[in-house]
Design a protein around this motif. Structure first.
Motif, short mmCIF file in Angstrom:
data_model
loop_
_atom_site.label_atom_id
_atom_site.label_comp_id
_atom_site.label_asym_id
_atom_site.label_seq_id
_atom_site.Cartn_x
_atom_site.Cartn_y
_atom_site.Cartn_z
N ARG A 164 0.82 -1.22 0.00
CA ARG A 164 0.00 0.00 0.00
C ARG A 164 0.85 1.27 0.00
O ARG A 164 0.32 2.37 -0.10
CB ARG A 164 -0.93 0.00 1.22
N ILE A 165 2.16 1.11 0.14
CA ILE A 165 3.07 2.26 0.20
C ILE A 165 3.70 2.45 -1.17
O ILE A 165 4.51 1.64 -1.63
CB ILE A 165 4.16 2.05 1.27
N ALA A 166 3.34 3.54 -1.83
CA ALA A 166 3.81 3.76 -3.20
C ALA A 166 5.32 3.91 -3.28
O ALA A 166 5.92 3.60 -4.32
CB ALA A 166 3.13 5.01 -3.77
N ALA A 167 5.95 4.37 -2.20
CA ALA A 167 7.40 4.56 -2.21
C ALA A 167 8.15 3.24 -2.28
O ALA A 167 9.33 3.22 -2.65
CB ALA A 167 7.83 5.35 -0.98
N ILE A 168 7.51 2.14 -1.90
CA ILE A 168 8.15 0.82 -1.98
C ILE A 168 7.78 0.22 -3.34
O ILE A 168 6.62 -0.11 -3.59
CB ILE A 168 7.67 -0.10 -0.84
N GLU A 184 15.11 2.26 5.30
CA GLU A 184 14.35 2.97 6.33
C GLU A 184 13.05 3.47 5.74
O GLU A 184 13.04 4.12 4.68
CB GLU A 184 15.18 4.16 6.84
N LEU A 185 11.95 3.16 6.41
CA LEU A 185 10.69 3.80 6.08
C LEU A 185 10.64 5.11 6.86
O LEU A 185 10.75 5.12 8.08
CB LEU A 185 9.51 2.90 6.47
N TYR A 186 10.51 6.21 6.15
CA TYR A 186 10.55 7.52 6.81
C TYR A 186 9.26 8.28 6.54
O TYR A 186 8.50 7.99 5.61
CB TYR A 186 11.76 8.32 6.35
N TRP A 187 9.01 9.28 7.37
CA TRP A 187 7.85 10.16 7.21
C TRP A 187 8.27 11.31 6.29
O TRP A 187 9.26 11.99 6.55
CB TRP A 187 7.41 10.69 8.56
N ARG A 188 7.53 11.50 5.21
CA ARG A 188 7.91 12.53 4.24
C ARG A 188 7.82 13.92 4.86
O ARG A 188 6.77 14.31 5.40
CB ARG A 188 6.99 12.46 3.02
N LEU A 189 8.91 14.67 4.76
CA LEU A 189 8.97 16.03 5.31
C LEU A 189 9.64 16.93 4.27
O LEU A 189 10.84 17.18 4.33
CB LEU A 189 9.78 16.05 6.61
N PRO A 190 8.89 17.42 3.30
CA PRO A 190 9.50 18.26 2.26
C PRO A 190 10.22 19.47 2.85
O PRO A 190 9.71 20.13 3.76
CB PRO A 190 8.29 18.69 1.42
N SER A 191 11.42 19.72 2.37
CA SER A 191 12.23 20.88 2.79
C SER A 191 12.51 20.87 4.29
O SER A 191 12.61 21.92 4.93
CB SER A 191 11.54 22.19 2.40
N VAL A 206 5.88 7.08 11.69
CA VAL A 206 5.97 5.88 10.86
C VAL A 206 5.75 4.63 11.70
O VAL A 206 5.01 3.72 11.31
CB VAL A 206 7.34 5.81 10.16
N ALA A 207 6.41 4.58 12.85
CA ALA A 207 6.29 3.39 13.70
C ALA A 207 4.85 3.16 14.13
O ALA A 207 4.36 2.03 14.13
CB ALA A 207 7.19 3.54 14.92
N GLY A 208 4.16 4.24 14.49
CA GLY A 208 2.77 4.10 14.88
C GLY A 208 1.91 3.61 13.74
O GLY A 208 1.03 2.76 13.92
N ALA A 209 2.17 4.13 12.53
CA ALA A 209 1.40 3.71 11.37
C ALA A 209 1.61 2.23 11.07
O ALA A 209 0.66 1.48 10.80
CB ALA A 209 1.77 4.56 10.16
N ILE A 223 4.57 8.03 3.70
CA ILE A 223 5.73 7.20 4.03
C ILE A 223 6.64 7.07 2.81
O ILE A 223 6.19 6.76 1.71
CB ILE A 223 5.28 5.80 4.51
N GLY A 224 7.93 7.35 3.02
CA GLY A 224 8.92 7.21 1.97
C GLY A 224 9.89 6.08 2.29
O GLY A 224 9.86 5.50 3.38
N LEU A 225 10.77 5.78 1.34
CA LEU A 225 11.75 4.70 1.51
C LEU A 225 13.14 5.21 1.16
O LEU A 225 13.34 5.80 0.10
CB LEU A 225 11.39 3.52 0.60
N PHE A 226 14.08 4.98 2.07
CA PHE A 226 15.49 5.22 1.79
C PHE A 226 16.23 3.89 1.94
O PHE A 226 16.28 3.32 3.03
CB PHE A 226 16.06 6.26 2.77
N VAL A 227 16.75 3.38 0.84
CA VAL A 227 17.50 2.12 0.87
C VAL A 227 18.95 2.43 1.21
O VAL A 227 19.63 3.14 0.48
CB VAL A 227 17.41 1.40 -0.49
#
Length: 560
Positions: A164-168, A184-191, A206-209, A223-227
């Motif tokens: 369900r996470i488009a970033a993955i 890492e699954l991260y919470w998107r925070l632009p700028s 993210v952890a709560g979600a 939710i974003g993804l950083f490999v």
């Protein structure tokens, strides 16, 4: 390295020491109480994460509280409650395809330089994204399994949520038949600017979600993804990064940069700390280009990668003592003396509670654990009480009924703090500007029995001053010169030094004229309302203030 504990026998107490740390000196009953209280607080925070996805405390404070709980459990194993599950999970039914290793934390630049010297020249640096770890398994380019970190070897099955996470990516182009990615699954925070914004509890979001039973589309979109590694990939970093780019993971590859010196690491570290990023990062990670094969990895920090975390913007601190200051106006300010903590570049050992009422509402006692932060990146600020010590030693504040704007004109029992504050104000920049007169000098004159009233210093001799410990002949002459110069200060400055309330635009001619004014006359002056007029009347009619004015008149000070 396994930590070694040494137990010391002290009658009535359990005392333990660990290399670099000392356990609390608690009785068995107190250890059980304190551990139970911290366990319940952490469990409550975890519940809030899982149910609402919101964090009652900053992520860094949560981490520190959890570390303290683990340390106390090791100190007092017989009194310890059951260990807590991690925020999302502590283990799970799914075996990870590759162990999640975790990272050892280096404390400072010197430790980083030492690590770099011992690990060769082919090193790389990444931002340490502040989220939750995930392991992704792809077969023939298709997402087959997503696993939480868990205990490093076993985790929860996050596959349904990952879909369900488009970033993955569901599909990886140009992928080998079997690909294992860790990230890492991260919470998107632009700028997001870490130095300015801090962690903003992004990890807990993210952890709560991921801990809740279902993941809705709106939350998944945040939710974003950083490999940060490809365990099953090529042996060297350049080849792994090229492969990540070929599979479409360009952003993740771009955040991995080669470094040859400590200065290189520091440059990237500053850049990721002070420039906009799409996620919160709580430090940097150093990696060797080559590392052992993934089949040999264990659920423990490896030798080939380390973390260098950013200074905490918020920290957990133990209250050592509660002290009180009393200002010249009678305002009582509680101050917490803390076990020292590091916040950014500041070592924080004390923090103001702000007001007596707030302290009474929070009921902070020695032994309590509080959350502190930097206000404006410079001033320590009390955020909250993280949890309370179970034993509540009494703390007796100054009596507010004995302190107001017109109290404590002499050094008498109960007035020590406010009287000293009056002297400091009188001689300071806003008062008479007496050179060489600070709190310590005023206190020395009081301790020597030379100053009991606000103006006693005006009658001192050079011999009396020279006899004060720490003063001596030369400084006595300098002080005497400053005292003599004070007599020539303008009338307006003397009124300010004595603490006269603000008087608007009225002409400050002489004491007799001002003291004769009534309420209507004060209010007829520009900028003075009923309340201020009453304060001015009270000041000029107060017996101690009148006595000071008479003393100044006798000394020939202009205006009195």
């Amino acid at each position: 390295m396994r930590k070694r504990w040494r137990w010391l026998g002290v009658p009535g107490f359990l005392v333990a020491t660990m290399a670099g740390a000392t356990c609390p000196q608690w009785t068995a009953a107190q250890a059980r109480q304190e551990l139970g209280a911290l366990h319940d607080r952490l469990d409550g925070w975890n519940h809030a994460y899982r149910v609402t996805g919101q964090s009652p405390v900053d992520d860094a404070v949560y981490d520190q509280a959890l570390q303290r709980f683990d340390r106390w459990r090791a100190c007092f194993p017989q009194q310890a409650p059951a260990p807590l599950a991690h925020l999302a999970d502590a283990s799970g039914a799914v075996t990870a395809p590759v162990a999640q290793t975790g990272l050892a934390k280096l404390p400072d630049a010197a430790a980083v330089a030492t690590w770099m010297r011992s690990h060769g020249s082919n090193l790389w640096v990444q931002p340490k994204a502040d989220g939750v770890a995930v392991t992704l398994l792809y077969r023939d380019g298709e997402l087959h399994q997503a696993t939480s970190r868990g205990d490093g070897l076993h985790g929860s099955n996050w596959t349904a949520k990952a879909l369900r996470i488009a970033a993955i990516p569901r599909h990886l182009p140009n992928a080998p038949s079997r690909v294992v990615l860790q990230g890492e699954l991260y919470w998107r925070l632009p700028s997001h600017v870490q130095a300015r914004d801090g962690g903003v509890n992004a990890r807990s979001a993210v952890a709560g979600a991921m801990a809740r039973d279902t993941l809705d589309a709106a939350t998944a979109a945040h939710i974003g993804l950083f490999v940060w590694d490809w365990p099953s990939g090529p042996a060297d970093m350049p080849s792994r990064l090229a492969g990540l780019r070929a599979m479409g993971l360009i952003d993740s590859a771009d955040y991995t940069q080669p470094v040859g010196t400590l200065a290189d690491v520091q440059r990237w570290r500053r850049r990721w700390y002070r420039q906009p990023m799409p996620f919160a990062a709580d430090g940097t990670v150093l990696r060797q280009s080559r590392r052992p094969g993934a089949s040999t990895w264990r659920a423990e920090p490896p030798e080939w990668a380390v973390a260098w975390k950013y200074p905490a913007a918020q920290a957990l601190a133990e209250v050592r003592a509660v002290t009180f200051t009393v200002g010249r106006s009678g305002r009582i300010t509680p101050v917490l003396e803390l076990e020292p903590v590091q916040l950014d570049d500041h070592r924080v050992q004390r923090v103001s509670v702000g007001s007596l009422r707030r302290w009474q509402q929070l009921d902070i006692r020695p032994g309590d654990q509080v959350e502190v932060a930097l206000a404006g990146l410079t001033i320590p600020r009390l955020q909250s009480v993280a949890w309370r010590a179970q034993q509540r030693p009494p703390v007796i504040p100054p009596d507010p009924a004995q302190h107001d704007t017109l109290s404590c004109w002499r050094w008498v029992p109960g007035c020590e703090l406010q009287f000293l504050a009056r002297l400091v104000w009188l001689g300071g920049k806003s008062g008479l500007q007496l050179d060489g007169l600070g709190p310590d000098t005023w206190q020395a004159l009081i301790d020597a029995g030379l100053v009991h009233g606000l103006l006693d210093w005006m009658d001192l001799t050079a011999a009396q001053l020279a006899a004060v410990p720490g003063v001596g002949d030369a400084r006595a002459e300098a002080l005497l010169h400053a005292f003599a110069a004070a007599r020539a200060r303008p009338f307006k400055r003397w009124l300010r030094a004595l603490g006269m309330p603000a008087s608007g635009t009225i002409a400050l001619t002489d004491w007799h004229t001002l003291a004769a004014r009534n309420d209507d006359q004060w209010q007829a002056s520009g900028g003075i309302g009923p309340g201020r007029a009453q304060h001015l009347l009270a000041f000029f009619r107060h017996a101690d203030v009148r006595a000071l004015a008479a003393h100044l008149h006798a000394l020939g000070v202009i205006g009195f």
